[in-house]
Scaffold this active site. Structure first.
Site, PDB file in Angstrom:
ATOM      1  N   GLY A  46     -57.936 -74.224 -65.736  1.00 32.29           N
ATOM      2  CA  GLY A  46     -57.868 -75.609 -65.279  1.00 32.29           C
ATOM      3  C   GLY A  46     -59.235 -76.065 -64.797  1.00 32.29           C
ATOM      4  O   GLY A  46     -60.134 -75.239 -64.565  1.00 32.29           O
ATOM      5  N   GLN A  51     -64.792 -81.068 -59.613  1.00 36.68           N
ATOM      6  CA  GLN A  51     -65.582 -79.831 -59.689  1.00 36.68           C
ATOM      7  C   GLN A  51     -66.859 -80.006 -60.505  1.00 36.68           C
ATOM      8  O   GLN A  51     -67.767 -79.184 -60.408  1.00 36.68           O
ATOM      9  CB  GLN A  51     -64.736 -78.705 -60.301  1.00 36.68           C
ATOM     10  CG  GLN A  51     -63.578 -78.273 -59.415  1.00 36.68           C
ATOM     11  CD  GLN A  51     -62.723 -77.232 -60.085  1.00 36.68           C
ATOM     12  OE1 GLN A  51     -61.826 -77.563 -60.849  1.00 36.68           O
ATOM     13  NE2 GLN A  51     -63.010 -75.961 -59.841  1.00 36.68           N
ATOM     14  N   CYS A  91     -60.632 -69.743 -58.367  1.00 36.10           N
ATOM     15  CA  CYS A  91     -61.177 -71.085 -58.535  1.00 36.10           C
ATOM     16  C   CYS A  91     -62.594 -70.967 -59.093  1.00 36.10           C
ATOM     17  O   CYS A  91     -63.391 -70.165 -58.594  1.00 36.10           O
ATOM     18  CB  CYS A  91     -61.204 -71.814 -57.186  1.00 36.10           C
ATOM     19  SG  CYS A  91     -61.849 -73.492 -57.293  1.00 36.10           S
ATOM     20  N   LEU A  92     -62.890 -71.774 -60.099  1.00 37.40           N
ATOM     21  CA  LEU A  92     -64.218 -71.727 -60.701  1.00 37.40           C
ATOM     22  C   LEU A  92     -65.289 -72.191 -59.716  1.00 37.40           C
ATOM     23  O   LEU A  92     -66.466 -71.873 -59.896  1.00 37.40           O
ATOM     24  CB  LEU A  92     -64.244 -72.577 -61.977  1.00 37.40           C
ATOM     25  CG  LEU A  92     -63.262 -72.115 -63.066  1.00 37.40           C
ATOM     26  CD1 LEU A  92     -63.289 -73.079 -64.251  1.00 37.40           C
ATOM     27  CD2 LEU A  92     -63.578 -70.698 -63.529  1.00 37.40           C
ATOM     28  N   HIS A 133     -53.018 -76.945 -57.677  1.00 38.60           N
ATOM     29  CA  HIS A 133     -54.398 -76.546 -57.373  1.00 38.60           C
ATOM     30  C   HIS A 133     -55.379 -77.643 -57.833  1.00 38.60           C
ATOM     31  O   HIS A 133     -56.279 -78.035 -57.087  1.00 38.60           O
ATOM     32  CB  HIS A 133     -54.677 -75.221 -58.091  1.00 38.60           C
ATOM     33  CG  HIS A 133     -56.059 -74.677 -57.957  1.00 38.60           C
ATOM     34  ND1 HIS A 133     -56.342 -73.486 -57.324  1.00 38.60           N
ATOM     35  CD2 HIS A 133     -57.254 -75.140 -58.410  1.00 38.60           C
ATOM     36  CE1 HIS A 133     -57.644 -73.264 -57.374  1.00 38.60           C
ATOM     37  NE2 HIS A 133     -58.230 -74.252 -58.033  1.00 38.60           N
ATOM     38  N   GLU A 134     -55.175 -78.140 -59.061  1.00 40.51           N
ATOM     39  CA  GLU A 134     -56.118 -79.147 -59.599  1.00 40.51           C
ATOM     40  C   GLU A 134     -55.964 -80.497 -58.887  1.00 40.51           C
ATOM     41  O   GLU A 134     -56.965 -81.171 -58.619  1.00 40.51           O
ATOM     42  CB  GLU A 134     -55.925 -79.309 -61.113  1.00 40.51           C
ATOM     43  CG  GLU A 134     -56.108 -78.036 -61.938  1.00 40.51           C
ATOM     44  CD  GLU A 134     -57.395 -77.290 -61.656  1.00 40.51           C
ATOM     45  OE1 GLU A 134     -58.382 -77.908 -61.221  1.00 40.51           O
ATOM     46  OE2 GLU A 134     -57.414 -76.061 -61.854  1.00 40.51           O
ATOM     47  N   HIS A 137     -57.856 -80.501 -55.755  1.00 45.15           N
ATOM     48  CA  HIS A 137     -59.293 -80.784 -55.941  1.00 45.15           C
ATOM     49  C   HIS A 137     -59.565 -82.289 -55.905  1.00 45.15           C
ATOM     50  O   HIS A 137     -60.540 -82.742 -55.299  1.00 45.15           O
ATOM     51  CB  HIS A 137     -59.791 -80.241 -57.283  1.00 45.15           C
ATOM     52  CG  HIS A 137     -60.187 -78.790 -57.272  1.00 45.15           C
ATOM     53  ND1 HIS A 137     -61.133 -78.276 -56.417  1.00 45.15           N
ATOM     54  CD2 HIS A 137     -59.779 -77.747 -58.042  1.00 45.15           C
ATOM     55  CE1 HIS A 137     -61.279 -76.980 -56.655  1.00 45.15           C
ATOM     56  NE2 HIS A 137     -60.479 -76.629 -57.628  1.00 45.15           N
TER      57      HIS A 137
HETATM   58  O1  K1U Z   1     -59.612 -75.183 -60.632  1.00 41.90           O
HETATM   59  C1  K1U Z   1     -60.210 -74.201 -61.027  1.00 41.90           C
HETATM   60  O2  K1U Z   1     -61.241 -73.833 -60.489  1.00 41.90           O
HETATM   61  C2  K1U Z   1     -59.681 -73.406 -62.199  1.00 41.90           C
HETATM   62  C3  K1U Z   1     -58.818 -72.223 -61.770  1.00 41.90           C
HETATM   63  C4  K1U Z   1     -57.370 -72.630 -61.898  1.00 41.90           C
HETATM   64  C5  K1U Z   1     -56.352 -71.770 -61.213  1.00 41.90           C
HETATM   65  C6  K1U Z   1     -56.299 -70.411 -61.385  1.00 41.90           C
HETATM   66  C7  K1U Z   1     -55.323 -69.650 -60.753  1.00 41.90           C
HETATM   67  C8  K1U Z   1     -54.401 -70.258 -59.970  1.00 41.90           C
HETATM   68  C9  K1U Z   1     -54.471 -71.612 -59.780  1.00 41.90           C
HETATM   69  C10 K1U Z   1     -55.434 -72.378 -60.417  1.00 41.90           C
HETATM   70  C11 K1U Z   1     -59.158 -71.061 -62.673  1.00 41.90           C
HETATM   71  O3  K1U Z   1     -59.012 -71.144 -63.851  1.00 41.90           O
HETATM   72  S1  K1U Z   1     -59.756 -69.610 -61.946  1.00 41.90           S
HETATM   73  C12 K1U Z   1     -59.924 -68.498 -63.341  1.00 41.90           C
HETATM   74  C13 K1U Z   1     -58.623 -67.962 -63.840  1.00 41.90           C
HETATM   75  O4  K1U Z   1     -57.627 -68.014 -63.146  1.00 41.90           O
HETATM   76  C14 K1U Z   1     -58.516 -67.361 -65.186  1.00 41.90           C
HETATM   77  C15 K1U Z   1     -59.603 -67.169 -65.976  1.00 41.90           C
HETATM   78  C16 K1U Z   1     -59.475 -66.602 -67.227  1.00 41.90           C
HETATM   79  C17 K1U Z   1     -58.254 -66.238 -67.708  1.00 41.90           C
HETATM   80  C18 K1U Z   1     -57.137 -66.414 -66.928  1.00 41.90           C
HETATM   81  C19 K1U Z   1     -57.261 -66.983 -65.671  1.00 41.90           C
HETATM   82 ZN    ZN Z   2     -60.247 -74.717 -58.353  1.00 41.43          ZN
END
Ligand code: K1U
Ligand code: ZN
Length: 167
Positions: A46, A51, A91-92, A133-134, A137
């Protein structure tokens, strides 16, 4: 298309509240394409416009294994929540940090798609977590805001140390 730089917690710009999109024009379509490319490249499941320092109500999500089910949420509102689930989130904008967050188990979200058509989605599991989560943000909240003050302080210290090492 372009990869966009992702803001890192505790950047104050992550606290800004996003404004509704007034018109889905070529600028919004280009933003969505860039956000999707940035999310897939990260990789993530996401990304909220906040972000990438764009303070408009735009979110992209793709929780599919094949990375071929892009969901674009514009001006999204959660209209119904039910139950509780706990999921270990990442979270990225908070790289390398994962922790359990309690959120609603089921959500109903109303939004505009990229064609400007109103849509309603009721979902649960990881997609419900990711939507909450998004949308957090877009309201200036990151998942660490759901954690204790002590954990938040430890995360800030850890990220500051990482930043010093990579500088
Ligand atoms: O909002 C963001 O920063 C993105 C975030 C979304 C998220 C992940 C987990 C739970 C709630 C919301 C991410 O994508 S973090 C990376 C991640 O979870 C992932 C990366 C590669 C493959 C699978 C998952
Ligand atoms: Zn996030």
């Amino acid at each position: 298309m372009a990869l966009l730089p992702i803001l890192r917690f505790p950047d104050a710009r992550l606290k800004k509240i996003a404004a509704p999109v007034e018109k889905i024009d070529d600028g919004i379509r280009a933003l969505v394409a860039d956000m999707a490319e940035t999310m897939y490249e990260a990789p993530g499941i996401g990304l909220a416009a906040t972000q990438v320092n764009i303070h408009k109500q735009v979110v992209v999500i793709d929780i599919s294994e094949e990375k071929n089910q892009l969901l674009v949420l514009i001006n999204a509102r959660i209209t119904h929540k039910d139950g509780v689930q706990v999921y270990e989130e990442g979270c990225l904008s908070v790289p390398g940090i994962y922790d359990k967050v309690e959120r609603a188990a089921q959500v109903t979200v109303e939004y505009l798609d990229l064609e400007g058509q109103p849509q309603t989605l009721s979902t649960d599991g990881l997609l419900a977590v990711c939507i909450q989560h998004e949308l957090d943000h877009l309201q200036g909240r990151v998942f660490v805001d759901h954690l204790s003050q002590l954990k938040q302080m430890r995360i800030k210290n850890k990220l500051a140390k990482q930043a010093r090492i990579t500088a």
